[in-house]
Design a protein around this motif. Structure first.
Motif, PDB file in Angstrom:
ATOM      1  N   ALA A  77      24.263 -17.510  35.201  1.00 49.70           N
ATOM      2  CA  ALA A  77      24.388 -17.105  33.824  1.00 49.70           C
ATOM      3  C   ALA A  77      23.282 -17.286  32.782  1.00 49.70           C
ATOM      4  N   THR A  80      19.757 -16.666  33.621  1.00 41.22           N
ATOM      5  CA  THR A  80      19.480 -14.960  33.346  1.00 41.22           C
ATOM      6  C   THR A  80      19.270 -14.846  31.848  1.00 41.22           C
ATOM      7  N   SER A  81      19.956 -15.844  31.136  1.00 36.83           N
ATOM      8  CA  SER A  81      20.030 -15.932  29.595  1.00 36.83           C
ATOM      9  C   SER A  81      18.604 -16.189  28.957  1.00 36.83           C
TER      10      SER A  81
END
Length: 258
Positions: A77, A80-81
């Motif tokens: 996560a 992907t940020s």
């Protein structure tokens, strides 16, 4: 995934602080090439550090040690940020862009032993990236773009697989082009097969839609045409550059395969 490994302190914070002024290296191959050609990489992340280092063992053992020191494992996560579009290798990094002064010095150095590729008002980011990759592979001195396209746009860097750091990449006006004979590709030009391209040439290619601008055409010393079957309208820009660089390499100073 294993617990995050953090060779550097607060990689996420560092990423946020420098992202706007840095070059995004999107994927393992972009990072590999940037490191191989001397880029300064302040931060690099991966979702799976062990898998990334195994990939380095297989594909790039020459930079494996450097990658081991650079890479920080982060949750998916978090990764992907940080990127606009996740890469299949789940690797990303930030690099320091070479200074304009350094690139201009490299482009203007005389005598020049390899050509400069000039993209006159290019429009397609992916094409520009592919051309930079080609130029790096042939050992060209650099790639210059005119017009509004940013040759350091993240999509261009992604298309170039990080090889911006293997050649000089700058955006200039036609008046700012480095010295050297300009050989511009044009359907009305002389057949390229009858011309020997000098090592210090500027090889100019018009935009995908409109061809050469009036300014570049006026600067050209020679107009050349690629062989093409009648009723075929054009080649892709990167294909045209590849054909021209290959023609130069037959008698020029391109690196030879060992």
């Amino acid at each position: 995934m294993t617990d995050p490994v953090t060779p550097g302190s607060d990689p996420l914070g560092r990423w946020r602080r420098i992202a706007d002024a840095s070059v995004l290296l999107d994927g393992f191959h972009a990072l590999k090439h940037a490191v191989r050609f001397g880029a300064e990489v302040p931060v690099a992340v991966t979702v799976d550090r062990r898998a990334t280092l195994a990939l380095a063992d297989e594909l790039a053992p020459d930079v494996r040690e450097a990658l081991e020191a650079l890479l920080t494992e982060v949750p998916e996560a978090t990764y992907t940020s940080l990127v606009p579009r996740p890469h299949p290798t789940a690797v990303a990094a930030l690099a320091v862009r070479p200074s304009r002064a350094a690139n201009l010095e490299r482009l203007g150095h005389a005598p020049r032993s390899t050509p400069v590729v000039v993209l006159d008002n290019p429009r397609n980011l992916g094409n520009a990236g592919a051309v930079i990759r080609l130029a790096a592979g042939f050992g060209a001195t650099g790639v210059v773009t005119t017009g509004t396209l940013d040759p350091w746009h993240p999509t261009v860097v992604r298309g170039g697989a990080g090889l911006h750091f293997a050649t000089a990449v700058e955006r200039l006006t036609v008046d700012e082009l480095p010295a050297g004979p300009v050989f511009a590709l044009d359907p009305e030009g002389d057949d390229i097969r009858g011309v020997k391209l000098p090592d210090d040439a500027l090889l100019a290619f018009g935009s995908e839609r409109s061809g050469l601008s009036a300014e570049l055409r006026a600067r050209a010393d020679h107009l050349l045409a690629l062989p093409m079957r009648p009723q075929v309208s054009s080649y892709n820009l990167a294909t045209s550059v590849a054909m021209t660089l290959y023609h130069w390499s037959v008698t020029g100073g391109a690196p030879h395969v060992p």
